[in-house]
Design a protein around this motif. Sequence first.
Motif, PDB file in Angstrom:
ATOM      1  N   VAL A 306      25.076  18.794  29.479  1.00 52.77           N
ATOM      2  CA  VAL A 306      25.005  19.936  28.874  1.00 52.77           C
ATOM      3  C   VAL A 306      24.040  20.151  27.959  1.00 52.77           C
ATOM      4  CG1 VAL A 306      26.205  21.615  27.098  1.00 52.77           C
ATOM      5  CG2 VAL A 306      27.798  20.220  28.772  1.00 52.77           C
ATOM      6  N   PRO A 307      23.036  21.212  28.323  1.00 52.96           N
ATOM      7  CA  PRO A 307      21.672  21.522  27.767  1.00 52.96           C
ATOM      8  C   PRO A 307      21.746  21.233  26.141  1.00 52.96           C
ATOM      9  CG  PRO A 307      21.742  23.111  29.580  1.00 52.96           C
ATOM     10  CD  PRO A 307      23.034  22.203  29.281  1.00 52.96           C
ATOM     11  N   ALA A 308      21.030  20.608  25.496  1.00 53.13           N
ATOM     12  CA  ALA A 308      20.880  20.574  24.098  1.00 53.13           C
ATOM     13  C   ALA A 308      20.964  21.986  23.340  1.00 53.13           C
ATOM     14  CB  ALA A 308      19.813  19.902  23.545  1.00 53.13           C
ATOM     15  N   ASP A 309      20.229  23.004  24.020  1.00 54.91           N
ATOM     16  CA  ASP A 309      20.196  24.235  23.452  1.00 54.91           C
ATOM     17  C   ASP A 309      21.508  25.000  23.430  1.00 54.91           C
ATOM     18  OD1 ASP A 309      17.714  23.820  24.197  1.00 54.91           O
ATOM     19  OD2 ASP A 309      17.250  25.514  25.334  1.00 54.91           O
ATOM     20  N   PHE A 310      22.591  24.450  24.123  1.00 56.63           N
ATOM     21  CA  PHE A 310      24.038  25.257  24.151  1.00 56.63           C
ATOM     22  C   PHE A 310      24.903  24.286  23.635  1.00 56.63           C
ATOM     23  CE2 PHE A 310      21.352  27.132  27.415  1.00 56.63           C
ATOM     24  CZ  PHE A 310      21.233  28.502  27.075  1.00 56.63           C
ATOM     25  N   LYS A 373      14.618  14.898  12.887  1.00 55.12           N
ATOM     26  CA  LYS A 373      14.289  16.441  13.178  1.00 55.12           C
ATOM     27  C   LYS A 373      14.227  16.610  14.632  1.00 55.12           C
ATOM     28  CE  LYS A 373      11.730  18.766  10.379  1.00 55.12           C
ATOM     29  NZ  LYS A 373      10.719  19.387   9.678  1.00 55.12           N
ATOM     30  N   GLU A 374      13.712  15.836  15.376  1.00 58.24           N
ATOM     31  CA  GLU A 374      13.802  15.744  16.940  1.00 58.24           C
ATOM     32  C   GLU A 374      15.289  15.803  17.245  1.00 58.24           C
ATOM     33  OE1 GLU A 374      12.820  12.687  20.808  1.00 58.24           O
ATOM     34  OE2 GLU A 374      11.426  13.078  19.010  1.00 58.24           O
ATOM     35  N   ILE A 375      16.256  14.998  16.892  1.00 57.19           N
ATOM     36  CA  ILE A 375      17.585  15.014  17.189  1.00 57.19           C
ATOM     37  C   ILE A 375      18.174  16.133  16.668  1.00 57.19           C
ATOM     38  CG2 ILE A 375      19.863  13.666  16.770  1.00 57.19           C
ATOM     39  CD1 ILE A 375      18.146  11.088  16.658  1.00 57.19           C
ATOM     40  N   ARG A 376      18.086  16.688  15.538  1.00 53.53           N
ATOM     41  CA  ARG A 376      18.771  17.831  15.178  1.00 53.53           C
ATOM     42  C   ARG A 376      18.358  18.994  15.805  1.00 53.53           C
ATOM     43  NH1 ARG A 376      17.177  18.990  10.445  1.00 53.53           N
ATOM     44  NH2 ARG A 376      15.789  17.204   9.747  1.00 53.53           N
ATOM     45  N   LEU A 377      16.867  19.428  15.922  1.00 49.79           N
ATOM     46  CA  LEU A 377      16.486  20.445  16.480  1.00 49.79           C
ATOM     47  C   LEU A 377      16.225  20.547  18.023  1.00 49.79           C
ATOM     48  CD1 LEU A 377      13.736  21.115  13.803  1.00 49.79           C
ATOM     49  CD2 LEU A 377      16.163  21.879  13.843  1.00 49.79           C
ATOM     50  N   ALA A 378      15.615  19.835  18.441  1.00 49.75           N
ATOM     51  CA  ALA A 378      15.386  19.706  19.988  1.00 49.75           C
ATOM     52  C   ALA A 378      16.432  19.029  20.653  1.00 49.75           C
ATOM     53  CB  ALA A 378      14.011  18.909  20.335  1.00 49.75           C
ATOM     54  N   ASN A 449      12.355  24.201  28.878  1.00 48.50           N
ATOM     55  CA  ASN A 449      12.461  24.534  27.210  1.00 48.50           C
ATOM     56  C   ASN A 449      12.500  23.251  26.301  1.00 48.50           C
ATOM     57  OD1 ASN A 449      13.029  26.644  25.368  1.00 48.50           O
ATOM     58  ND2 ASN A 449      15.102  25.871  25.444  1.00 48.50           N
ATOM     59  N   GLN A 450      13.433  22.168  26.786  1.00 47.94           N
ATOM     60  CA  GLN A 450      13.335  21.283  25.658  1.00 47.94           C
ATOM     61  C   GLN A 450      11.972  20.545  25.616  1.00 47.94           C
ATOM     62  OE1 GLN A 450      15.513  17.244  26.460  1.00 47.94           O
ATOM     63  NE2 GLN A 450      16.758  18.194  24.816  1.00 47.94           N
ATOM     64  N   SER A 451      11.118  20.263  26.516  1.00 43.45           N
ATOM     65  CA  SER A 451       9.955  19.856  26.514  1.00 43.45           C
ATOM     66  C   SER A 451       9.101  20.620  25.631  1.00 43.45           C
ATOM     67  CB  SER A 451       9.417  19.687  27.825  1.00 43.45           C
ATOM     68  OG  SER A 451      10.013  18.715  28.724  1.00 43.45           O
ATOM     69  N   ARG A 452       9.135  21.995  25.721  1.00 43.47           N
ATOM     70  CA  ARG A 452       8.344  22.886  24.801  1.00 43.47           C
ATOM     71  C   ARG A 452       8.830  22.820  23.375  1.00 43.47           C
ATOM     72  NH1 ARG A 452       8.972  26.780  29.072  1.00 43.47           N
ATOM     73  NH2 ARG A 452      10.803  27.503  28.400  1.00 43.47           N
ATOM     74  N   GLN A 453      10.097  22.447  23.072  1.00 40.99           N
ATOM     75  CA  GLN A 453      10.468  21.989  21.880  1.00 40.99           C
ATOM     76  C   GLN A 453       9.980  20.910  21.105  1.00 40.99           C
ATOM     77  OE1 GLN A 453      14.691  23.057  20.775  1.00 40.99           O
ATOM     78  NE2 GLN A 453      14.856  24.138  22.965  1.00 40.99           N
ATOM     79  N   LEU A 454       9.861  19.680  22.140  1.00 48.55           N
ATOM     80  CA  LEU A 454       9.364  18.613  21.771  1.00 48.55           C
ATOM     81  C   LEU A 454       8.125  18.559  21.515  1.00 48.55           C
ATOM     82  CD1 LEU A 454      11.515  16.320  24.237  1.00 48.55           C
ATOM     83  CD2 LEU A 454      11.607  16.473  21.725  1.00 48.55           C
TER      84      LEU A 454
END
Length: 604
Positions: A306-310, A373-378, A449-454
Amino acid sequence: MRLRFLLPLAAVLAIGSAAAQTTPAPPAQKVLRYAFRVAETGFDPAQISDLYSRTVAVNVFEAPYQYEFLARPARMRPNTAASMPEHADDYKTWTVRLKPGTYFADDPAFKGQRRELTAQDYVYSIKRFYDPRWKSPNLYLLENAKLLGLSEVRREVLKSKEPFPYDREVEGVRALDRYTLQFKLAEPRPRFAMLLSDGSFTGAVAREVVEAYGDKITEHPVGTGPFRLAEWRRASRIVLEKNSGFRDEFYDEDPPPGDPLAQAAQARFKGRKLPMIDRVEISIIEENQPRWLAFLNAEHDIIEQVPADFATIAMPNNQLAPNLKKQSITMVRYARADVSISYFNMEDPLVGGYSADKVALRRAISLAVDVDKEIRLARRGQATQSQGVIAPGTWGFDPAFRSEMSEYDPARAKALLDLYGYVDRDGDGWREQPDGKPLLIEYASQPDNQSRQLVELWKKNMDAIGIRMEFKIAKWPENLKASTAGKLMMWGVGWSANDPDGDTFLALGDGGAKGQANKSRFNLDAFNAAYRRQKALPNSPERQAAMDEASKLLIAYMPIKAHVHQVWTDLAHPWVLGYHRNIFVREFWKYVDVDPALQSKAVQ
């Protein structure tokens, strides 16, 4: 006269109508639909290394052994082999006996003949990795196994430019008879059989097929596995169909106590012939939102990771959301035996090298990365922090180990940079190299999207210590190609274990695997010695000590910044029956069933 002809015709029509009413309709096809989030590169075991290509290939090709689907901890069993491998006391000679009656899927290359799998097919398939023609990214795995004579043949071919002599007998891998394989190694390899448990790597490829398709072999996978490739639109759609000639194999697993999902699957399917589904349809959907919506709209039957965004929508507090629970959706949550890393190209003139100033630069960059922060946000909490490259679930992982790899200390990072002359000389806010040249770090990434956040987090972290970082965005296969050629300064990738052993992660720093597993091109004598030492030892405290030594050298020289180990959550609609996951079994398709009536009702 006309009436005499009409009466028999009416009778025939009546009989035909009755037959049409009583003849049962053919059963609906059982189709499993889902999506990959990264495009595949091809399906030839000798040429592929990425997870998604290998996921397809392992369902087409078969190795002699496989991992049990439901067993915990992981346990190997015969696949095309008739029994577990036999080995000499010194672990240098291994013998594999195959079961008769395994056949390749039909293909024009066989000219209408049914083609049985033999020991010679495995000999040929192993030799292909040594053939320079195929530029195998996984050759290092076999070269590390020290198969006698094969590396020498490869060197001869590289020097002479002649075709690889497949018919020359080599001591390292031989067919003793039609169904018996023998491997001879120059050094002890107590875990050698693990190399023979992954169909996407050591699966059998028929020589006739390779010779028929030549350089296009990666488009024409033909194996003995439960599925065959039926359709392929590169980076868009992959369709596999049941291999009608697949041998009799039946569901018979050993679920662990305390796992009701696994126990229910065994109770339901025990004795069922595999595979249970007819077809697998895979879309390539790189963006998270359309992949998630396709699952919610019942256009896909499962969603893998499941994508991290969701994540907070699908499983708040890591529990299945009430609205999904009402739909009887199955949730399977599992720690991956993987590591997400950013590597530095050790041959790059800016970030590479072994001098103190170069080591200081890499360590400073590592210290400035806020992984929490990477774990929490992205990653939305779907990961745990890495202390080193070895992943949980593999031999050699120490859950108590702590290292600088996990530290976030921008003040210390700045001090290291200052100490070694990476300072801002012109007052523009950006540091220069010790010789005054610009300090510009290039980091490769992807457009999802996740790569953009990273990327955003990387930029904030580097801005905070005065390092200018630019990002080169390309599709994943393009980055893989450039990485293999040593053309990327930095890149963030994931590395997954094929088997439950930490050796595969230490291979990320193996000097003999430069450009293959070792994308950083790290080559340190002390590391290489420790890496080779642990390979020759059985699992023991002595082996653990060698693995720890190698791990600490990777931390000290920092060719790789290890970020996280992922936790995946998969969801399956209720018409997918028996869904479960084993991180060492990518060929899970053959172990699940689909209820087409429920599926079609949901689609309507």
